[in-house]
Design a protein around this motif. Structure first.
Motif, PDB file in Angstrom:
ATOM      1  N   THR A 119      40.994  74.561  48.461  1.00  0.00           N
ATOM      2  CA  THR A 119      41.912  73.890  49.392  1.00  0.00           C
ATOM      3  C   THR A 119      42.760  72.857  48.661  1.00  0.00           C
ATOM      4  O   THR A 119      43.971  72.764  48.868  1.00  0.00           O
ATOM      5  CB  THR A 119      41.111  73.198  50.512  1.00  0.00           C
ATOM      6  OG1 THR A 119      40.333  74.166  51.204  1.00  0.00           O
ATOM      7  CG2 THR A 119      42.032  72.498  51.498  1.00  0.00           C
ATOM      8  N   LYS A 120      42.124  72.087  47.818  1.00  0.00           N
ATOM      9  CA  LYS A 120      42.839  71.037  47.088  1.00  0.00           C
ATOM     10  C   LYS A 120      43.851  71.652  46.113  1.00  0.00           C
ATOM     11  O   LYS A 120      44.959  71.120  45.949  1.00  0.00           O
ATOM     12  CB  LYS A 120      41.844  70.156  46.314  1.00  0.00           C
ATOM     13  CG  LYS A 120      41.056  69.223  47.222  1.00  0.00           C
ATOM     14  CD  LYS A 120      41.976  68.210  47.875  1.00  0.00           C
ATOM     15  CE  LYS A 120      41.225  67.154  48.623  1.00  0.00           C
ATOM     16  NZ  LYS A 120      42.116  66.159  49.225  1.00  0.00           N
ATOM     17  N   HIS A 123      46.774  72.832  48.160  1.00  0.00           N
ATOM     18  CA  HIS A 123      47.572  71.679  48.585  1.00  0.00           C
ATOM     19  C   HIS A 123      48.494  71.236  47.461  1.00  0.00           C
ATOM     20  O   HIS A 123      49.678  70.968  47.664  1.00  0.00           O
ATOM     21  CB  HIS A 123      46.659  70.501  48.960  1.00  0.00           C
ATOM     22  CG  HIS A 123      46.203  70.529  50.383  1.00  0.00           C
ATOM     23  ND1 HIS A 123      45.152  69.786  50.847  1.00  0.00           N
ATOM     24  CD2 HIS A 123      46.651  71.214  51.453  1.00  0.00           C
ATOM     25  CE1 HIS A 123      44.968  70.003  52.126  1.00  0.00           C
ATOM     26  NE2 HIS A 123      45.855  70.880  52.519  1.00  0.00           N
ATOM     27  N   ARG A 127      52.572  71.426  47.516  1.00  0.00           N
ATOM     28  CA  ARG A 127      53.367  70.189  47.453  1.00  0.00           C
ATOM     29  C   ARG A 127      54.449  70.301  46.397  1.00  0.00           C
ATOM     30  O   ARG A 127      55.511  69.710  46.508  1.00  0.00           O
ATOM     31  CB  ARG A 127      52.471  68.991  47.142  1.00  0.00           C
ATOM     32  CG  ARG A 127      51.937  68.284  48.376  1.00  0.00           C
ATOM     33  CD  ARG A 127      51.399  66.899  48.036  1.00  0.00           C
ATOM     34  NE  ARG A 127      50.174  66.985  47.257  1.00  0.00           N
ATOM     35  CZ  ARG A 127      48.962  67.020  47.789  1.00  0.00           C
ATOM     36  NH1 ARG A 127      48.795  66.993  49.095  1.00  0.00           N
ATOM     37  NH2 ARG A 127      47.894  67.095  47.013  1.00  0.00           N
TER      38      ARG A 127
ATOM     39  N   GLU B 232      48.315  60.782  54.847  1.00  0.00           N
ATOM     40  CA  GLU B 232      48.712  61.522  56.044  1.00  0.00           C
ATOM     41  C   GLU B 232      47.468  61.784  56.883  1.00  0.00           C
ATOM     42  O   GLU B 232      46.508  62.412  56.415  1.00  0.00           O
ATOM     43  CB  GLU B 232      49.353  62.862  55.657  1.00  0.00           C
ATOM     44  CG  GLU B 232      50.714  62.728  55.001  1.00  0.00           C
ATOM     45  CD  GLU B 232      51.274  64.109  54.627  1.00  0.00           C
ATOM     46  OE1 GLU B 232      52.255  64.137  53.870  1.00  0.00           O
ATOM     47  OE2 GLU B 232      50.706  65.129  55.071  1.00  0.00           O
ATOM     48  N   LYS B 234      46.973  63.707  59.419  1.00  0.00           N
ATOM     49  CA  LYS B 234      46.730  65.124  59.731  1.00  0.00           C
ATOM     50  C   LYS B 234      45.966  65.791  58.581  1.00  0.00           C
ATOM     51  O   LYS B 234      44.973  66.487  58.800  1.00  0.00           O
ATOM     52  CB  LYS B 234      48.065  65.812  59.972  1.00  0.00           C
ATOM     53  CG  LYS B 234      47.984  67.230  60.510  1.00  0.00           C
ATOM     54  CD  LYS B 234      49.371  67.657  61.032  1.00  0.00           C
ATOM     55  CE  LYS B 234      49.312  69.062  61.627  1.00  0.00           C
ATOM     56  NZ  LYS B 234      49.124  70.089  60.636  1.00  0.00           N
ATOM     57  N   GLU B 235      46.444  65.554  57.351  1.00  0.00           N
ATOM     58  CA  GLU B 235      45.788  66.175  56.195  1.00  0.00           C
ATOM     59  C   GLU B 235      44.379  65.616  56.016  1.00  0.00           C
ATOM     60  O   GLU B 235      43.439  66.347  55.688  1.00  0.00           O
ATOM     61  CB  GLU B 235      46.609  65.910  54.925  1.00  0.00           C
ATOM     62  CG  GLU B 235      46.061  66.612  53.697  1.00  0.00           C
ATOM     63  CD  GLU B 235      46.836  66.273  52.425  1.00  0.00           C
ATOM     64  OE1 GLU B 235      48.073  66.160  52.491  1.00  0.00           O
ATOM     65  OE2 GLU B 235      46.196  66.105  51.379  1.00  0.00           O
ATOM     66  N   GLU B 238      42.157  67.313  58.552  1.00  0.00           N
ATOM     67  CA  GLU B 238      41.941  68.729  58.199  1.00  0.00           C
ATOM     68  C   GLU B 238      40.962  68.842  57.030  1.00  0.00           C
ATOM     69  O   GLU B 238      40.034  69.668  57.062  1.00  0.00           O
ATOM     70  CB  GLU B 238      43.278  69.378  57.817  1.00  0.00           C
ATOM     71  CG  GLU B 238      44.136  69.704  59.019  1.00  0.00           C
ATOM     72  CD  GLU B 238      45.543  70.163  58.620  1.00  0.00           C
ATOM     73  OE1 GLU B 238      46.303  70.490  59.549  1.00  0.00           O
ATOM     74  OE2 GLU B 238      45.884  70.175  57.432  1.00  0.00           O
ATOM     75  N   ASP B 239      41.160  68.036  56.007  1.00  0.00           N
ATOM     76  CA  ASP B 239      40.266  68.093  54.832  1.00  0.00           C
ATOM     77  C   ASP B 239      38.844  67.729  55.237  1.00  0.00           C
ATOM     78  O   ASP B 239      37.874  68.352  54.785  1.00  0.00           O
ATOM     79  CB  ASP B 239      40.747  67.110  53.745  1.00  0.00           C
ATOM     80  CG  ASP B 239      41.954  67.615  53.003  1.00  0.00           C
ATOM     81  OD1 ASP B 239      42.534  66.851  52.212  1.00  0.00           O
ATOM     82  OD2 ASP B 239      42.327  68.792  53.227  1.00  0.00           O
ATOM     83  N   ALA B 262      52.047  64.966  62.770  1.00  0.00           N
ATOM     84  CA  ALA B 262      52.255  65.219  61.344  1.00  0.00           C
ATOM     85  C   ALA B 262      52.922  64.025  60.664  1.00  0.00           C
ATOM     86  O   ALA B 262      52.839  63.868  59.452  1.00  0.00           O
ATOM     87  CB  ALA B 262      53.105  66.475  61.156  1.00  0.00           C
TER      88      ALA B 262
END
Lengths: 130, 390
Positions: A119-120, A123, A127, B232, B234-235, B238-239, B262
């Motif tokens: 996931t990281k 991300h 980005r 953020e 939202k992130e 989620e994480d 967001a």
């Protein structure tokens, strides 16, 4: 699957067993080609030669530690754009701050679950539009 | 206290002999600057009653009273009113008795018939000043002891911090290998029987638990100042939920995320706040062993909440679990206090979470109703803050 869909991940870490499992697990989870460098110097060389999509970088390594590697990666035109995720057992604020000041993309603590690491990585890649 | 200013010194004279009492009044009547106002009672009982309701700067005490004689007279008065200076008046001329009286609370000792107004005035003024100094010294000593205790505790924690950071690398690296190995086996043995899968799952849970304990100890022993960056929301959520799922299956738990914009961003040390959020999520899940609903919601506020300066970001984690007993609510943030009775926690999670949130100039508030559920709110200033408290 198209070759361009496969992302190259370079792990720079002196812990052989850790690198083995990260490589196996990431390659099982997604379209990754995982390369391993066992120390800072070979990590820098491999980063310049291969130009991976993302680098996972340990801090506590002999001879050249990860923060020094990060500094050199970001100082070189060939490698400065590659996102670097620190992946280390050294989870203290001072190291985190130094990594951030050197433009490390993220700071992840060992032990880390493979799904979370994926996931990281995703991300970081999204980005930077990779 | 009147000594040293123009108000009369309030004297309580406890003397059963009217003649002696009158003589003492006359001696003090001639004294000015300061002057003395004398209230006379004839027994210890009356004296104690007056001390309970009236202002008294000093007590002149005869130790041969109808309701109390000897040394216990002074000690009894001192025990009940330790802040009032006592000067003992007696017919005896005995240094041994004098010493015992001072040990039992008296400031000084005078022999009747051997005093004049000047001596009486001076002794009482000095008794008042000595009592004041004694009280200041007592408070300073108590403060010193408290500071010493804090310093010893701080040094213990600092030593623990130094030791902990030294072993952290040594322990976390092999933990990383073990976790990687278990996940490797999980995938290779995806066709294995359920017992094998459960066994691997349990090993993974234990690794993560060991890591959380290690992290909790490190964070508590050596709290780090937050390195503030834009986060953020939202992130972050989620994480954290992703991490929660990897911790273990959310059996019969419905997860809902509400009202997360967001654009909602606040300034904080991301890893630390994630640790807080993850801890609250884990507590919520563990409070619902039979299943339930886990809700994460956020809100922005332009008004102060719980003393936190606006603009604010609030992250709330609510469950429909067992709730927390009222007697436990008060102790939730105590280090090493835990309501988990199945070895799942060592009780540092909420103490550390509270510390992290307060280091960000925020507040962590928990409300709970037994049988209905618990709601935990992380209230953080959007612009970030650093109280550095611990």
């Amino acid at each position: 699957m198209a070759v361009t869909d496969v992302k190259t991940v370079l792990i720079v870490d002196d812990e052989e067993d850790f690198c083995f499992f990260v490589k196996e697990n990431l390659q099982q989870l997604g379209s990754y080609q995982v390369l391993i460098a066992r120390d800072g110097a070979s990590g820098l060389k491999m980063a310049k030669d291969v130009h991976p999509d993302v680098i996972l970088l340990d801090i506590m390594m002999p001879r050249m530690n990860g923060l020094e590697v990060l500094k050199r990666l970001k100082a070189s035109a060939d490698t400065m754009e590659i996102p670097v995720l620190m992946l280390t057992a050294k989870n203290d604020a001072q190291s985190q701050q130094q990594a951030a000041q050197l433009y490390g993309e993220d700071y992840l603590a060992k032990p880390i679950q493979a799904d979370f690491l994926k996931t990281k990585i995703e991300h970081a890649l999204s980005r930077l539009g990779r | 206290m009147s000594a040293g200013n123009s108000s009369p010194i309030q004297v309580l004279l406890i003397e059963d002999d009217p003649g002696d009492a009158q003589l003492l009044r006359e001696l003090l009547a001639g004294e000015k600057n300061p002057s003395f106002h004398v209230r006379h009672v004839g027994s210890l009982k009356e004296g104690l009653a007056h001390l309970a309701v009236g202002r008294v700067d000093v007590v002149l005490l005869d130790i041969s009273l109808p309701d109390s004689t000897g040394l216990p007279t002074a000690s009894r008065l001192h025990q009940q009113f330790p802040l009032v200076p006592i000067v003992v008046l007696t017919g005896l001329d005995d240094d041994t008795v004098a010493l015992e009286l001072v040990r039992n609370g008296a400031q000084d000792y005078l022999v009747k018939g051997h005093v004049d107004g000047n001596i009486l005035s001076r002794v009482m003024r000095y008794a008042i000043e000595r009592k004041r100094s004694e009280e200041s010294l007592r408070k300073a000593y108590a403060q010193l002891q408290a500071t010493q205790t804090e310093l010893v505790q701080a040094e213990k924690l600092a030593a623990l911090g130094r030791f902990s950071s030294g072993i952290a690398h040594e322990v976390k690296n092999p933990l990383g290998v073990v976790l990687g190995g278990v996940e490797f086996l999980e995938r290779r043995l995806s066709g294995a029987d359920s017992e094998t899968k459960v066994a691997l799952e349990k090993v993974k849970e234990s690794i993560l638990r060991a890591d959380m304990i290690l992290q909790g100890l490190l964070q508590f022993a050596r709290p780090s100042q937050p390195m503030v960056q834009p986060v953020e929301v939202k992130e972050l959520i989620e994480d954290s939920l992703q991490l929660l799922k990897y911790k273990g299956p959310l059996r019969d738990i419905q997860v809902e995320v509400e009202a997360v914009s967001a654009q909602m961003v606040f300034h904080a040390e991301k890893n630390q706040i994630q640790q807080v959020l993850f801890n609250l999520l884990v507590n919520a899940v563990e409070a619902m062993p039979q299943g339930g609903k886990l809700t994460v919601r956020t809100e922005a506020s332009a008004k102060e909440i719980c003393g936190v300066e606006p603009p604010l970001c609030v992250i709330e984690v609510a469950d429909t679990g067992n709730g927390i007993a009222p007697e436990d609510i008060q102790r939730l943030f105590e280090p090493f206090f835990t309501t988990k009775h199945d070895q799942k926690g060592i009780g540092l999670g909420l103490a550390t979470s509270k510390m992290i949130v307060e280091n960000h100039a925020g507040k962590l508030v928990i409300q709970s109703q037994q049988g209905k559920g618990t709601r935990a709110r992380v209230i953080l200033p959007v612009r970030g803050g650093n109280h550095g408290s611990h």
